[in-house]
Design an enzyme around this catalytic site. Structure first.
Site, PDB file in Angstrom:
ATOM      1  N   ARG A 111      63.980  97.918 -28.067  1.00  0.00           N
ATOM      2  CA  ARG A 111      64.685  97.104 -27.061  1.00  0.00           C
ATOM      3  C   ARG A 111      66.187  97.065 -27.298  1.00  0.00           C
ATOM      4  O   ARG A 111      66.961  96.977 -26.353  1.00  0.00           O
ATOM      5  CB  ARG A 111      64.143  95.662 -27.069  1.00  0.00           C
ATOM      6  CG  ARG A 111      62.892  95.506 -26.244  1.00  0.00           C
ATOM      7  CD  ARG A 111      62.500  94.039 -26.109  1.00  0.00           C
ATOM      8  NE  ARG A 111      61.064  93.956 -25.793  1.00  0.00           N
ATOM      9  CZ  ARG A 111      60.295  92.920 -26.058  1.00  0.00           C
ATOM     10  NH1 ARG A 111      60.807  91.858 -26.654  1.00  0.00           N
ATOM     11  NH2 ARG A 111      59.038  92.923 -25.727  1.00  0.00           N
ATOM     12  N   CYS A 150      58.434  88.175 -22.622  1.00  0.00           N
ATOM     13  CA  CYS A 150      57.735  87.584 -21.482  1.00  0.00           C
ATOM     14  C   CYS A 150      58.380  86.326 -20.907  1.00  0.00           C
ATOM     15  O   CYS A 150      58.266  86.062 -19.713  1.00  0.00           O
ATOM     16  CB  CYS A 150      56.295  87.301 -21.847  1.00  0.00           C
ATOM     17  SG  CYS A 150      56.091  86.370 -23.358  1.00  0.00           S
ATOM     18  N   GLN A 176      54.664  77.588 -23.035  1.00  0.00           N
ATOM     19  CA  GLN A 176      54.178  78.954 -23.030  1.00  0.00           C
ATOM     20  C   GLN A 176      52.690  79.073 -23.356  1.00  0.00           C
ATOM     21  O   GLN A 176      52.173  78.367 -24.214  1.00  0.00           O
ATOM     22  CB  GLN A 176      55.020  79.786 -24.010  1.00  0.00           C
ATOM     23  CG  GLN A 176      56.492  79.806 -23.630  1.00  0.00           C
ATOM     24  CD  GLN A 176      57.354  80.718 -24.488  1.00  0.00           C
ATOM     25  OE1 GLN A 176      58.471  80.358 -24.847  1.00  0.00           O
ATOM     26  NE2 GLN A 176      56.871  81.895 -24.804  1.00  0.00           N
ATOM     27  N   SER A 179      48.208  83.326 -24.670  1.00  0.00           N
ATOM     28  CA  SER A 179      48.047  84.782 -24.647  1.00  0.00           C
ATOM     29  C   SER A 179      49.341  85.496 -25.014  1.00  0.00           C
ATOM     30  O   SER A 179      49.323  86.664 -25.388  1.00  0.00           O
ATOM     31  CB  SER A 179      47.558  85.259 -23.274  1.00  0.00           C
ATOM     32  OG  SER A 179      48.519  84.978 -22.290  1.00  0.00           O
ATOM     33  N   GLU A 202      61.831  82.830 -30.575  1.00  0.00           N
ATOM     34  CA  GLU A 202      61.774  82.873 -29.108  1.00  0.00           C
ATOM     35  C   GLU A 202      63.035  82.301 -28.455  1.00  0.00           C
ATOM     36  O   GLU A 202      63.546  82.852 -27.476  1.00  0.00           O
ATOM     37  CB  GLU A 202      60.548  82.086 -28.640  1.00  0.00           C
ATOM     38  CG  GLU A 202      60.185  82.308 -27.186  1.00  0.00           C
ATOM     39  CD  GLU A 202      59.371  83.562 -26.969  1.00  0.00           C
ATOM     40  OE1 GLU A 202      59.186  84.332 -27.944  1.00  0.00           O
ATOM     41  OE2 GLU A 202      58.940  83.790 -25.829  1.00  0.00           O
ATOM     42  N   ARG A 227      54.556  75.796 -27.376  1.00  0.00           N
ATOM     43  CA  ARG A 227      53.282  76.486 -27.146  1.00  0.00           C
ATOM     44  C   ARG A 227      52.264  75.452 -26.682  1.00  0.00           C
ATOM     45  O   ARG A 227      52.058  74.436 -27.353  1.00  0.00           O
ATOM     46  CB  ARG A 227      52.802  77.124 -28.455  1.00  0.00           C
ATOM     47  CG  ARG A 227      51.543  77.953 -28.298  1.00  0.00           C
ATOM     48  CD  ARG A 227      51.762  79.251 -27.573  1.00  0.00           C
ATOM     49  NE  ARG A 227      52.474  80.219 -28.400  1.00  0.00           N
ATOM     50  CZ  ARG A 227      52.952  81.374 -27.942  1.00  0.00           C
ATOM     51  NH1 ARG A 227      52.811  81.713 -26.672  1.00  0.00           N
ATOM     52  NH2 ARG A 227      53.602  82.197 -28.743  1.00  0.00           N
ATOM     53  N   HIS A 234      53.626  81.351 -18.256  1.00  0.00           N
ATOM     54  CA  HIS A 234      54.650  80.546 -18.919  1.00  0.00           C
ATOM     55  C   HIS A 234      55.342  79.681 -17.868  1.00  0.00           C
ATOM     56  O   HIS A 234      55.922  80.188 -16.915  1.00  0.00           O
ATOM     57  CB  HIS A 234      55.698  81.449 -19.589  1.00  0.00           C
ATOM     58  CG  HIS A 234      55.190  82.173 -20.804  1.00  0.00           C
ATOM     59  ND1 HIS A 234      53.942  81.968 -21.334  1.00  0.00           N
ATOM     60  CD2 HIS A 234      55.783  83.109 -21.609  1.00  0.00           C
ATOM     61  CE1 HIS A 234      53.792  82.741 -22.403  1.00  0.00           C
ATOM     62  NE2 HIS A 234      54.880  83.442 -22.591  1.00  0.00           N
TER      63      HIS A 234
END
Lengths: 344, 344, 344, 344
Positions: A111, A150, A176, A179, A202, A227, A234
């Site tokens: 990335r 994500c 979030q 998964s 994150e 979480r 999300h």
């Protein structure tokens, strides 16, 4: 019509399974190679996935009958969807690119690599220009394109839709889905009757990637990540301040009318509309809205003034579709239309 | 020691059950009157609660053997804890006050009534001065004192602890437990694998009550409220801007050292410390931290700089103890120590 | 092809919404009438369902544009799918039958009415013979057909598949999804970190309806019902004793090969196979297997000897599809093929 | 009073944490040794447990200040509570026994070892006679006593209470809490909106251990085990057949009046009553009943006739207290009273 040969690197993992679902009956791509670990190779995908396939629909028949390969073996694909751990992804993805394959990666390994696009087709299609530079530098016919984290994707799409008003501050609190951490991922004891107000790395990713992808140098982002006990989707409570503050009407119009290259090009996986605006006061909700646009749309609701910044709203994106496998497929579609690979 | 006679108005509801738990073995109060609906009166509390008692511990033996009364009947209590629907609370609480009883109410009916304190003992004990005015106006010996909404309490305590730095902006995103909506309350279909990004009237209450309770006229509050699949404990991601920005060390010190009148007076229900500061990066969590200080402490963690305002943190308070029954008991304790009622 | 005109009575409820989903693009039926309460009538279905549509996919476009009717108004449908509360269903369903309409009801009102089939097409298609008697008795051209309780359907299908071995004892412990209780239905406080080991009347229904539907007079059924924190899909641990005990191999064969009239007739909604046998040791699971056969298949796994009766297994059926809306649509398909109503 | 010196082997794990809670303020035992891995040794327990302590109450102060030891170091305890993985437990527990220590183990390593009691004090206190044989055989002054699997304990207590009626068949379907699998244990994706109808080896353990512990040679047991989304408390739907079938009244009396040696001896951890019989139709429920008798009582409800065997009921036991740490503490109390170790 002859289709483009497509492979999946990491075909047995959670995102790999999503790739298989999304490529079943795809109008442009056909599956030719499923690549997994050495122990899994040599058997049919259906056999390998006994007890491991965890999607809500059965394994597509054609995929189930394919023989799983190891990365040592020859492949015939022109485009390779990758979702493997970052440590092994780094070298393996480069190897495939050198073989002339277009590697569309959901892994984080490249990335930040130079000249590797971190692509959200609705947001920064101009990064495709980097591919030629990448090919030259690596002296390869193939190349690598990545998609971002994500929780960042929905933010960047909303920001692009509102770009005309010049966003300068974005506060975001995420809730979030489990998964997002893969499988086995989050222990049930962590989220049963509970919330974990921390997801390693994150917040930094959101704060930095959002700016890199949108190219909005004047934007400041502040993120708090939690979480929660939700499977997919999300949810994000956000507040935005603009340099040119729009009226609430203008803001809603901009979101509803947002159309980017994937929509204009009618890419098969592009959601239309890209952004779904809900006007009921109790939406979006993860379970009810995550599949909008087959999991590719961003849903926005609760648009209202903020007493501190300008406007508050709640946004939602499907983390394993829009934020992972679907993002990669949309990337591949854009690359194909733009002539970055051809049918052999 | 002779104890103060205490009654519960709405003894069979969820908060009523919490009152019974909190008053069992209370050093100052003894239960003399349990008041409920006409159909429930005349039987023992244990009999009435067959299948209705939903606390994790059994009904205390003494309470179980008491005969439930209706509001028509004579009561012997000096202090009455009330938790009944707002519509019937309005008149009934006034009636009891006129009989000379100190009514400590968790109902919202009189929260905005003139001269009725909206009391958080750690935050605004000075509102006790209103009681004399209230008595005069109503020409009654008794009086009413209320406690605020469950998601507001933790915010006001944090703000009071940080008052020296002059908070001017507060952004808060709540993740609120289902018990906040009572029973039957939130349908399981609403929160199973889901979040509802809306709680009717809650954001307005937080934005207005916070300022009223703290008296911080220069403070702006912006709230976003979500209902999540957690039983007890409201978790809140917050960010604050100060007029006199402290260092992170100063901020932590101020929270850790915060001590208000209830702590100084050693009130039986006062948590010590009032604010628990956790330094691990994944705390507070509702299940692990909601019972700190027997459910009366506010837990704070994840204190870190905010790229937009000054500091971000995550705070947690137990909504049915600190935000309801426990709040009322602490109010009563403060009133007793301050001489607002005496043992008969 | 001209399609059969179909209406929905109770179009706004949870099962009504499922009817709309199942009839979208149905090869034989087309929606002509959506009937709901007086307050809801006169507006488009899309407008009425603002904030009430709780399915994971959007409202089908054609349905969204239809104008909702009240039961006073004329309808043009030949077949009417009903899912309304039992008390108002009794008379209303009879009225529609007298107008010549085939009423396919998911309500319990007429399940025990004389000459009204309690139909599971795979199990007791012979009850269709009762329809002529019903028409005569009621002197009507139309008629009523009902489908049974959601936890009973999977049991009756399994029993029919194993009929050749003469089941004589069936012990069943159910773990039932919250959607079985409708909306708002089960309070979240009841199932969060919890199980309720009781569902009013359910055990009696299973014990009696199972025998009535299968006609197995020698069978004894013992049921224990539990409500668990699952959205859709009733999971049942069962043990069976047979008069003619098969080998495990024979038992599996009988389940796998089971094919009844709906499968032979290729009815559009009939699952093929009707029973999915899973051989992994940790299946069926509600989330992974409830959509097998588009929610119409029964999934069976963990087949193994029982130290007390003969064989144990775990079975699963989708309660709001196979156990409600899908069951009714399959009933209508069978009736159409059998000539019980014709296209006008 | 001088207390008995007690140590914990595996003090940082989930059961180790429960031991620490149960031994705080214990009238007979005082903590002298906390033993954990080499990396954790040398620091205070409070320091080691930063971010690892997951109980709902804070770490008891005295324990927090103790220095954690490694198993190489000298210990001063007379009784050692053990909860470590079976593979390392085997040798280590023997070593401590040879040093003269009474090892009270929750590990499975020695459950089947010759002359090692598999003790449930209410059920088979007579196995204490084996200890002398064990000491001789191992030529050690110390010894090992184990407690059984968490889902078996409630069954054996119920069976002992009903022994007079000679149980001959027991069908049981369990719904087991996630804490039974330790931490990280069950992935949240496995139980969110889901049930797993399989727990490796559990059914065999229940079917064999139940008979070994009760010594009921004529009893047949058939078990089906499911993992559900509950934190603590194993719920079990059971059905029993007796040789001498009691009336329902007699059965309830036998359960209510059951009193075994721990109750008669007034052991500090012994629940009184041992079995709580609930008469409401919707009890026991895990969240509401698991803490009965401080987590040591077995709760029984829904007692009713079974159409196939004799009686059905629902039973509940706390899996990490009654089924693990509390079981071991009760074992130690019985051993002390019976003179198996003395204060030094």
């Amino acid at each position: 019509m002859t289709k483009i040969k497509a492979g999946i690197l990491g075909a047995t993992g959670m995102v790999g399974q999503r790739f298989i679902e999304l490529l079943e009956n795809h109008p442009w791509f056909e599956l030719t190679d499923l690549i997994a670990s050495r122990e899994e190779s040599g058997k049919s995908y259906g056999e390998v996935m006994q007890g491991k396939w965890v999607q809500e629909k059965e394994i597509p028949k054609q995929a189930a009958s394919m023989i799983v390969k190891h990365s040592d073996e020859l492949v015939s694909c022109q485009v390779l969807f990758s979702s493997i751990p970052a440590d092994i992804a780094f070298k393996l993805e480069l190897d495939y690119a050198r073989k002339g394959i277009a590697v569309i990666s959901n892994a984080s390994a490249h990335r930040m690599s130079k000249n590797v696009p971190l692509l959200v087709p609705e947001v920064n299609a101009e990064q495709l220009d980097w591919i030629e530079l990448q090919k030259k530098e690596n002296q390869s016919q193939g190349f690598i394109v990545t998609n971002p984290n994500c929780s960042t994707v929905p933010l960047t799409i909303i920001l692009r839709a509102l770009e005309q008003f010049e966003p300068i501050q974005l506060m975001v609190t995420t809730m979030q889905a489990v998964s997002g951490a893969g499988y086995p991922g989050v222990p049930s004891l962590d989220v049963l009757d509970n919330i974990v107000p921390y997801i390693g790395g994150e917040e930094q990713k959101i704060e930095s990637e959002t700016i890199k992808i949108t190219g909005m140098k004047n934007l400041k982002v502040s993120a708090s990540c939690n979480r929660v006990n939700v499977k997919d989707g999300h949810l994000e409570s956000i507040s935005i301040k603009f340099k040119n503050k729009p009226s609430q009407e203008q803001l809603i119009q901009a979101l509803q009318n947002f159309e980017a290259e994937p929509q204009k090009l009618n890419l098969p996986t592009a959601p239309k509309p890209c952004i779904v605006v809900r006007t009921e006061q109790n939406r979006p909700q993860p379970r009810l809205d995550r599949m909008n646009g087959n999991g590719m749309a961003i849903t926005v609701g609760r648009i209202r003034p903020c007493p501190i910044l300008d406007y508050k709203m709640t946004i939602l994106g499907h983390n394993t579709i829009r934020g992972a496998a679907g993002a990669a497929v949309l990337n591949a579609e854009l690359l194909y239309v733009k002539g970055f690979f051809e049918k052999k």
